[in-house]
Write a protein that holds these residues in place. Structure first.
Motif, PDB file in Angstrom:
ATOM      1  N   GLY A  97      40.780  31.877  31.811  1.00  0.00           N
ATOM      2  CA  GLY A  97      42.204  31.703  32.269  1.00  0.00           C
ATOM      3  C   GLY A  97      42.910  32.854  30.815  1.00  0.00           C
ATOM      4  O   GLY A  97      44.142  32.634  31.133  1.00  0.00           O
ATOM      5  N   LEU A  98      42.209  33.647  30.470  1.00  0.00           N
ATOM      6  CA  LEU A  98      42.945  34.313  29.346  1.00  0.00           C
ATOM      7  C   LEU A  98      43.561  35.750  30.149  1.00  0.00           C
ATOM      8  O   LEU A  98      44.279  36.266  29.507  1.00  0.00           O
ATOM      9  CB  LEU A  98      41.948  34.710  28.297  1.00  0.00           C
ATOM     10  N   LEU A  99      42.802  36.113  31.603  1.00  0.00           N
ATOM     11  CA  LEU A  99      43.227  37.018  32.079  1.00  0.00           C
ATOM     12  C   LEU A  99      43.179  36.650  33.645  1.00  0.00           C
ATOM     13  O   LEU A  99      42.508  35.486  34.016  1.00  0.00           O
ATOM     14  CB  LEU A  99      42.114  38.500  31.872  1.00  0.00           C
ATOM     15  N   PRO A 100      44.333  37.262  34.495  1.00  0.00           N
ATOM     16  CA  PRO A 100      44.346  36.812  35.947  1.00  0.00           C
ATOM     17  C   PRO A 100      43.200  37.367  36.597  1.00  0.00           C
ATOM     18  O   PRO A 100      42.666  38.275  36.308  1.00  0.00           O
ATOM     19  CB  PRO A 100      45.729  37.169  35.982  1.00  0.00           C
ATOM     20  N   GLY A 101      43.047  36.833  37.756  1.00  0.00           N
ATOM     21  CA  GLY A 101      42.124  37.553  38.885  1.00  0.00           C
ATOM     22  C   GLY A 101      40.657  37.054  38.434  1.00  0.00           C
ATOM     23  O   GLY A 101      40.180  36.109  37.788  1.00  0.00           O
ATOM     24  N   ALA A 102      39.752  37.768  39.309  1.00  0.00           N
ATOM     25  CA  ALA A 102      38.291  37.406  39.220  1.00  0.00           C
ATOM     26  C   ALA A 102      37.503  38.625  39.482  1.00  0.00           C
ATOM     27  O   ALA A 102      37.994  39.691  39.993  1.00  0.00           O
ATOM     28  CB  ALA A 102      38.041  36.448  40.139  1.00  0.00           C
ATOM     29  N   LEU A 103      36.284  38.699  39.288  1.00  0.00           N
ATOM     30  CA  LEU A 103      35.313  39.834  39.435  1.00  0.00           C
ATOM     31  C   LEU A 103      34.090  39.443  40.434  1.00  0.00           C
ATOM     32  O   LEU A 103      33.640  38.393  40.149  1.00  0.00           O
ATOM     33  CB  LEU A 103      34.628  40.005  38.064  1.00  0.00           C
ATOM     34  N   LEU A 104      34.284  40.147  41.480  1.00  0.00           N
ATOM     35  CA  LEU A 104      33.475  39.565  42.569  1.00  0.00           C
ATOM     36  C   LEU A 104      32.353  40.552  42.691  1.00  0.00           C
ATOM     37  O   LEU A 104      32.177  41.589  41.943  1.00  0.00           O
ATOM     38  CB  LEU A 104      34.222  39.790  43.839  1.00  0.00           C
ATOM     39  N   ARG A 105      31.499  40.461  43.598  1.00  0.00           N
ATOM     40  CA  ARG A 105      30.407  41.203  43.735  1.00  0.00           C
ATOM     41  C   ARG A 105      30.990  42.585  44.032  1.00  0.00           C
ATOM     42  O   ARG A 105      31.557  42.874  44.731  1.00  0.00           O
ATOM     43  CB  ARG A 105      29.372  40.766  44.807  1.00  0.00           C
ATOM     44  N   ASN A 106      30.037  43.652  43.574  1.00  0.00           N
ATOM     45  CA  ASN A 106      30.232  45.045  43.838  1.00  0.00           C
ATOM     46  C   ASN A 106      30.227  45.170  45.485  1.00  0.00           C
ATOM     47  O   ASN A 106      29.614  44.556  46.344  1.00  0.00           O
ATOM     48  CB  ASN A 106      29.225  45.965  43.506  1.00  0.00           C
ATOM     49  N   VAL A 107      31.185  46.057  46.024  1.00  0.00           N
ATOM     50  CA  VAL A 107      31.360  46.267  47.655  1.00  0.00           C
ATOM     51  C   VAL A 107      29.907  46.760  47.974  1.00  0.00           C
ATOM     52  O   VAL A 107      29.532  46.469  49.229  1.00  0.00           O
ATOM     53  CB  VAL A 107      32.290  47.153  47.972  1.00  0.00           C
ATOM     54  N   SER A 108      29.078  47.455  47.406  1.00  0.00           N
ATOM     55  CA  SER A 108      27.757  47.840  47.735  1.00  0.00           C
ATOM     56  C   SER A 108      26.965  46.948  47.850  1.00  0.00           C
ATOM     57  O   SER A 108      25.555  47.194  48.348  1.00  0.00           O
ATOM     58  CB  SER A 108      27.351  49.038  46.749  1.00  0.00           C
ATOM     59  N   LEU A 109      27.200  45.987  47.071  1.00  0.00           N
ATOM     60  CA  LEU A 109      26.085  44.602  47.041  1.00  0.00           C
ATOM     61  C   LEU A 109      24.886  45.257  45.993  1.00  0.00           C
ATOM     62  O   LEU A 109      23.769  44.366  46.172  1.00  0.00           O
ATOM     63  CB  LEU A 109      25.558  44.020  48.182  1.00  0.00           C
ATOM     64  N   ARG A 110      25.169  46.324  45.429  1.00  0.00           N
ATOM     65  CA  ARG A 110      23.937  46.696  44.381  1.00  0.00           C
ATOM     66  C   ARG A 110      24.750  46.918  43.135  1.00  0.00           C
ATOM     67  O   ARG A 110      25.596  47.087  42.802  1.00  0.00           O
ATOM     68  CB  ARG A 110      23.658  48.305  44.861  1.00  0.00           C
ATOM     69  N   PHE A 111      23.888  46.819  42.125  1.00  0.00           N
ATOM     70  CA  PHE A 111      23.977  46.866  40.660  1.00  0.00           C
ATOM     71  C   PHE A 111      24.344  48.486  40.590  1.00  0.00           C
ATOM     72  O   PHE A 111      23.623  49.438  40.979  1.00  0.00           O
ATOM     73  CB  PHE A 111      22.771  46.484  39.880  1.00  0.00           C
ATOM     74  N   VAL A 112      25.345  48.656  39.652  1.00  0.00           N
ATOM     75  CA  VAL A 112      25.666  50.015  39.458  1.00  0.00           C
ATOM     76  C   VAL A 112      25.733  50.499  38.084  1.00  0.00           C
ATOM     77  O   VAL A 112      25.984  49.712  37.319  1.00  0.00           O
ATOM     78  CB  VAL A 112      27.097  50.271  39.937  1.00  0.00           C
ATOM     79  N   CYS A 113      24.903  51.654  37.717  1.00  0.00           N
ATOM     80  CA  CYS A 113      24.700  52.056  36.319  1.00  0.00           C
ATOM     81  C   CYS A 113      25.059  53.388  36.186  1.00  0.00           C
ATOM     82  O   CYS A 113      24.152  54.059  36.559  1.00  0.00           O
ATOM     83  CB  CYS A 113      23.499  51.552  35.844  1.00  0.00           C
TER      84      CYS A 113
END
Length: 240
Positions: A97-113
């Motif tokens: 709750g220290l920052l708003p929003g959320a982090l969802l799965r990448n739209v590609s559904l793949r790990f990106v590096c």
């Protein structure tokens, strides 16, 4: 000399990178703080590092948020102390709750590096004062759940109040879908809280603080120089 606490959760894998940057590159008083400790001590800056805290079970950051040490991180933040959450650390700060929003799965559904280009949207924060608005930094990303999301009212408020700190852009600084590695709303790569003392970002500045990494390999040092300058500390790297 700034006192920097680097949190360590089961599954953290960027804690040593953050410690190396703070301790060995910038010569600060850095120490690890285990997730079961109940205090960050007299830290000037708390770094919540990347990785896969608790294996990312349930959802990224959801379990780490309940670690004993996080109660004191919240206290530290609420009292104006600096907090930098990187990648999984960004996820933890949203869950706490220290920052708003959320982090969802990448739209590609793949790990990106890969390397990502970030445009500095607000250079008047404790984490970006060594940059200029509009500067484009090259900083690597490495995540599977980096798709920042929030309701439209929250996104509008972030934009209106200068709380979007970094945005994914092309090398020339243009906001494009191709520059967005994860589908984040409005190409947002990093935000701050209302007080300006808590930063969350998906890219990894701690992984690119030394010139030996090659062209633009030290762009992440901007964040460390900025934080140290804000704290009134010498901000130049000491490592060769």
């Amino acid at each position: 000399m700034a006192r920097i606490a680097v949190l360590v959760f089961p599954g953290s894998n960027c804690d040593h990178d953050a410690y190396h940057a703070a301790k060995h590159v910038f010569g600060q008083d850095a120490r690890f703080v285990w997730h079961k400790e109940d205090s960050v001590g007299d830290a000037d800056l708390v770094i919540v590092p990347g990785g896969f805290s608790y294996g990312d079970y349930l959802r990224s950051g959801a379990i780490a948020r309940f670690s004993p040490v996080m109660n004191d991180v919240v206290r530290h933040a609420n009292e104006g102390g600096l907090v930098m959450g990187v990648c999984n650390g960004f996820q933890v700060l949203c869950e706490a709750g220290l920052l708003p929003g959320a982090l969802l799965r990448n739209v590609s559904l793949r790990f990106v590096c890969r390397d990502a280009h970030l445009r500095v949207e607000n250079a008047e924060t404790p984490f970006t004062n060594a940059a200029a608005s509009g500067d484009v930094l090259t900083i690597p990303v490495a995540h599977g759940d980096g798709n920042y999301t929030a309701d439209e009212a929250t996104l509008d408020a972030l934009e209106a109040n200068g709380r979007v700190v970094f945005r994914y852009v092309s090398a020339s600084g243009e906001v494009t879908p191709e520059a967005n590695p994860n589908g984040s709303a409005r190409n947002i790569a990093g935000i701050i809280n209302e007080g300006g003392n808590v930063l969350g970002m998906m890219p990894h500045p701690e992984r690119c603080v030394e010139e030996l990494l090659g062209h633009e390999g030290a762009d992440g040092a901007v964040l460390f120089r900025s934080a140290l300058a804000h704290l009134g500390e010498p901000a130049e790297a000491v490592a060769p």
